[in-house]
Design an enzyme around this catalytic site. Structure first.
Site, PDB file in Angstrom:
ATOM      1  N   HIS A 250      34.624  48.414  47.552  1.00  0.00           N
ATOM      2  CA  HIS A 250      34.407  47.609  48.756  1.00  0.00           C
ATOM      3  C   HIS A 250      34.694  48.408  50.021  1.00  0.00           C
ATOM      4  O   HIS A 250      35.689  48.190  50.694  1.00  0.00           O
ATOM      5  CB  HIS A 250      35.308  46.360  48.675  1.00  0.00           C
ATOM      6  CG  HIS A 250      35.109  45.380  49.782  1.00  0.00           C
ATOM      7  ND1 HIS A 250      33.955  45.289  50.538  1.00  0.00           N
ATOM      8  CD2 HIS A 250      35.933  44.405  50.270  1.00  0.00           C
ATOM      9  CE1 HIS A 250      34.089  44.320  51.442  1.00  0.00           C
ATOM     10  NE2 HIS A 250      35.284  43.768  51.304  1.00  0.00           N
TER      11      HIS A 250
ATOM     12  N   CYS B  92      34.236  41.839  56.989  1.00  0.00           N
ATOM     13  CA  CYS B  92      33.609  42.339  55.769  1.00  0.00           C
ATOM     14  C   CYS B  92      32.140  41.942  55.691  1.00  0.00           C
ATOM     15  O   CYS B  92      31.425  42.364  54.786  1.00  0.00           O
ATOM     16  CB  CYS B  92      34.365  41.845  54.544  1.00  0.00           C
ATOM     17  SG  CYS B  92      36.060  42.416  54.591  1.00  0.00           S
TER      18      CYS B  92
END
Ligand SMILES: NC(=O)c1ccc[n+]([C@@H]2O[C@H](COP(=O)([O-])OP(=O)(O)OC[C@H]3O[C@@H](n4cnc5c(N)ncnc54)[C@H](O)[C@@H]3O)[C@@H](O)[C@H]2O)c1
Lengths: 411, 443
Positions: free
Chosen positions: A359, A98
């Site tokens: 996200h 991420c």
């Protein structure tokens, strides 16, 4: 490195809508745009802001798992579809779970510092709604140590990991109080998202967000210490910004007021195969952000706007502590006092963050840089906050605090 | 013989049918979980039907559904597969589970597959001779301990079991469509029925997480006992109203009031179409044969003579019957004299709406009241409006309401249902009504 060898800037940022549940455009039964669409959309927006497309020397694209979500590798080459001028220019794809977007920024910074490039187009992209959540959880679990952790891990691997952190934090500092803080984090994220038309929670009409955020966690259906409102979204989207030298932004046809300066930068990686030293602390995030602040030679009070990686609300809380804005255990009070709100002392995740905006994993680090750039150049539209300070900081975090890139920027 | 042992070899007859495939799915999932939990035992599910094509379709269906089920049962699967080092990801376990489900399934066209079964589910056509033939074959093939759990929905079970020499070994296990989703299970216990079978049936219902309603072995049982009489009331009302208003308008009135005024999910003619006019006739005939209660309708016979049948296509879309449908919406009404559908074109149907009068509370509908915590209070005040505004609609609805209640009360008086509550459960759970027919509204 204690000082940047030459001035660096961020310019011409853009990001797409975060597509997924919550957006009226999202229908799980209807085919959706793929990677190409997002790359081209942010590409168009960046190139629309610059005079001569040929002044972009290189490209870096951050992406986590297109190879599994979309069966697509070779994103460096795919990135050239963003604009015809990119054909035959050097392009590279980087991956750090991420933090892939953060790593893309770091890679571009190195390119510009090396003198090989004056302007580098940095992009991040992820298209995750191609599979149902149970399978998506498998893919995202690749950010952990597969051989050593996955088998024993839960159905929802990362939610489980951060639920463990929330549990440890609650035990240490009070279960009720920490759940309340997590709920407040969620409420603020949605309130911010309502001001950001690109956010996944933009249309969230729930009146009592706080009670929703306080829904008791249910380990039978999800996790022991967090509920679904404490999680970031499953998202499709992309973000892009240009990292450049002074010479670089001039060649792009931009003025100093259109760009922000990178004054500090920190990058740390921790051993993927060992558990975090302390579940109640983001040790790597603390290191990377401290390095960035040290390089910037500023005090923590100097942050006028902040972007943290709230993949879960507990991560947002721990990030505030990693930034030293609150002592260990005290992000609870910090949040209760509204210090992180747009009206507070340290407006944090003003466009909604990972919980409110969404996200799209590989894009998130770049999206954070774009939000800092928007705030510091006054381009944030409805979610613009009145700036009290000159600086901003971001933490782009990968996995369970294993790869972290932190940037300090200045108006 | 305990349930777990019996479940080691189970057969479904008529497994590729509407009900059979759902029952097969429920059992296939249950056996797969048992196999994972009891590694020292084998579990076999024999699925019998008459065509290879439909059996292949059934296997495909079972696989798809097993994947869907597994996706929702991940924590259980992660636990069950904890010792399988080769299965790490959710996706791998889901695939493994789908294979596990099919591993226990044997399909075929011959009843011989059932020869080791001690538990047989039967969901073949609702035909007496056919079912008796099947039971005789099973009695000859299977171990003595074999029991039949039948999905029969109208034929008295003792008629079947006696004719097949299976007295005491057959119980009614009446699932509602679709069996894997619908919570209701009507268990029909004939006068002579082994205690072991009764206990087993109850235990299995728990395992399958069904809500059980018990009925006695009287043709039609509770579900069709109410539905047939409810439908016949609607038809009689049409015949009564047709003289003054014309046939299609009468159908329109009755269908509309039975849905919108009574707050039901479908009007009565839409429901008959949904079930199939042919199925409706078949069940009427069976019930008429065993009960002396005037259960027949020349109108239904006429529709079938004219080839108007209703029912669903194999992909589940509604076929035209009393009503004509487009994308699920009602767009016309059949006129048997003209042998054609009269479209709802906004002229005569608008006039019909005006004749019915205002709905007692346009804000309320079957849909709007789903899951409403104040349902009881809202219904009470809603029905109390009926008397104050005696429109045609309110009058028809009141008559309908009372007929439905009377039919339900008769089911209790005749001993079909043991308690009023059981009838109410069948209508709320099995037919998705908001309220049971036995109540004190509109007294
Ligand atoms: N459809 C419903 O909503 C519903 C509800 C409750 C009960 N029932 C009852 O369930 C039973 C099955 O109904 P359905 O709607 O599933 O019908 P269906 O026609 O869909 O299925 C019946 C199946 O039995 C098979 N079959 C017929 N003769 C056979 C034989 N000799 N050997 C093996 N298979 C044979 C047929 O090929 C068919 O696949 C009936 O008794 C019916 O009254 C139906």
């Amino acid at each position: 490195m204690t000082k940047l060898p030459k001035p660096l800037y961020l310019a011409a940022g853009a990001y797409t809508m975060s597509l997924g549940t919550g957006r009226p455009e999202f229908n799980p039964r209807v085919a959706r745009p793929g990677l190409e669409h997002y790359i081209q959309e942010v590409g168009r927006e960046v190139f629309a802001q610059i005079d001569d497309p040929d002044t972009i020397d290189e490209g870096v694209i951050g992406n986590f798992m297109a190879a599994r979500f979309n069966k697509q590798g070779h994103l460096g080459s795919l990135m050239t579809i963003a604009h015809p001028s990119l054909e035959y220019k050097p392009m590279i794809r980087v991956e750090g779970a991420c933090a892939s977007g953060g790593l893309a920024l770091a890679t571009a910074i190195k390119s510009v510092l090396s003198g090989l490039a004056e302007s580098v187009l940095v992009m991040g992209v992820e298209v995750q709604n191609t599979v149902k959540a149970v399978y998506g959880a498998d893919i995202l679990a690749g950010a952990g140590w597969f051989a050593g952790e996955r088998k024993e891990g839960g159905t929802y691997f990362f939610p489980q990991k951060f639920s463990d952190r929330a549990g440890a934090y609650g035990q240490k500092y009070g279960v009720e109080k920490s759940r309340e803080a997590m709920a407040r984090w969620y409420a603020t994220a949605v309130e911010n998202a309502r001001l950001n038309p690109l956010a996944q929670e933009h249309f969230n009409k729930v009146k009592d967000l706080l009670s929703q955020g306080l829904t008791p966690p249910d380990s039978r259906t999800f996790c022991e210490h967090i509920n679904l409102f404490h999680c970031s979204k499953v998202s499709d989207g992309a973000a892009a910004i240009v990292v450049c030298s002074k010479e670089g932004y001039k060649r792009l046809g931009l003025k100093r007021k259109d760009v922000i300066k990178v004054v500090g930068y920190g990058h740390a990686s921790a051993n993927l195969t060992t558990p975090p030293p302390d579940l109640t602390e983001l040790t790597t995030s603390r290191r990377a952000s401290a390095a960035a602040r040290k390089m910037a030679r500023i005090a923590k009070e100097d942050y006028g706007v902040i972007e943290v990686h709230d993949c879960f609300s507990i991560t947002g809380m721990l990030s505030l502590e990693a930034l030293d804005l609150a002592a260990p255990g005290q992000s609870i009070d910090f949040i209760a006092a509204g210090e992180n709100k747009r009206t507070g002392r340290f407006p944090t995740n003003t466009g909604g963050g990972l919980v409110g905006y969404g996200h799209p994993t590989g894009a998130t680090g770049v999206r954070m840089a774009v939000d800092l750039w928007k705030q510091l150049t006054g381009k944030a539209g409805d979610y613009q906050v009145p700036l009290k300070k000159e600086h901003g900081i971001m933490i782009s975090m990968g996995g369970n605090d294993k790869t972290v890139v932190s940037l300090v920027v200045k108006r | 013989m305990d349930l777990n042992t019996r479940l080691q070899n189970v057969t479904v007859i008529g497994a590729a049918g509407k009900m059979g495939s759902g029952i097969a799915l429920l059992l296939a999932l249950e056996l797969a979980y048992r196999a994972l939990e009891n590694k020292d035992r084998t579990y076999i599910l024999n699925l019998v039907d008459v065509s290879d094509v439909s059996l292949q379709g059934l296997v495909r269906y079972l696989r798809e559904q097993a994947v869907k089920d597994a996706e929702k049962q991940m924590s259980r699967l992660r636990r069950l597969y904890a010792d399988r080092r080769d299965l790490v990801e959710n996706g791998e376990m889901i695939e493994a589970f789908a294979s596990e489900v099919l591993l226990h399934v044997r399909t075929g066209k011959t009843m011989v597959l059932a020869q080791d079964s001690t538990l047989v589910f039967e969901a073949a056509f609702e035909k007496e001779e056919l079912k008796i033939g099947i039971y005789k074959d099973l009695a000859a093939l299977c171990p003595r301990e074999m029991y039949i759990l039948t999905n029969t929905s109208s034929i008295p079970l003792h008629v079947l079991s006696e004719a097949a020499g299976m007295t005491g070994r057959v119980i009614g296990y009446h699932f509602y469509n679709p069996p894997a989703v619908q919570k209701l299970l009507e268990i029909i216990t004939p006068d002579v029925c082994d205690t072991e079978l009764q206990e087993l049936a109850g235990e299995l219902a728990k395992v399958l997480r069904k809500t059980v309603v018990s009925s006695n072995d009287i043709a039609g049982f509770i579900g069709n006992g109410h539905f047939m009489r409810d439908g016949l009331h609607g038809i009689r009302e049409v015949e009564r109203l047709a003289g003054e208003h014309g046939f299609t308008k009468a159908v329109y009135f009755v269908n509309k009031t039975s849905r919108d005024w009574l707050l039901r999910p479908m009007g009565i003619f839409q429901l008959i179409d949904y079930v199939g006019i042919d199925v409706f006739q078949l069940i009427l005939r069976v019930m008429d044969k065993y009960l002396n209660d005037g259960l027949h309708s020349p109108l239904i016979d006429r529709y079938l003579e004219l080839g108007v049948k209703g029912g669903q296509t194999s992909s589940g879309t509604q076929k035209d019957g009393f009503l004509k449908y487009e994308k699920g919406a009602i767009v016309g009404i059949y006129d048997p004299d003209k042998q054609a559908y009269v479209p709802l074109d906004g002229t005569w149907d608008k006039e019909a709406d005006a004749q019915l009068g205002d709905h007692p509370d346009p804000a309320l509908s079957w849909k709007s009241l789903q899951g409403d915590p104040d349902l009881e209070t809202k219904l009470r005040s809603y029905f109390s409006n009926f008397e104050t505004k005696p429109t045609l609609g309110a009058r028809l609805a009141t008559d309908y309401f009372r007929a439905s209640r009377a039919a339900s009360q008769r089911l209790v008086e005749a001993g079909v249902a043991k308690h009023a509550e059981d009838v109410n459960k069948v209508l709320t759970l099995g037919f998705f009504h908001l309220y049971g027919p036995i109540n004190d509204h509109l007294d």
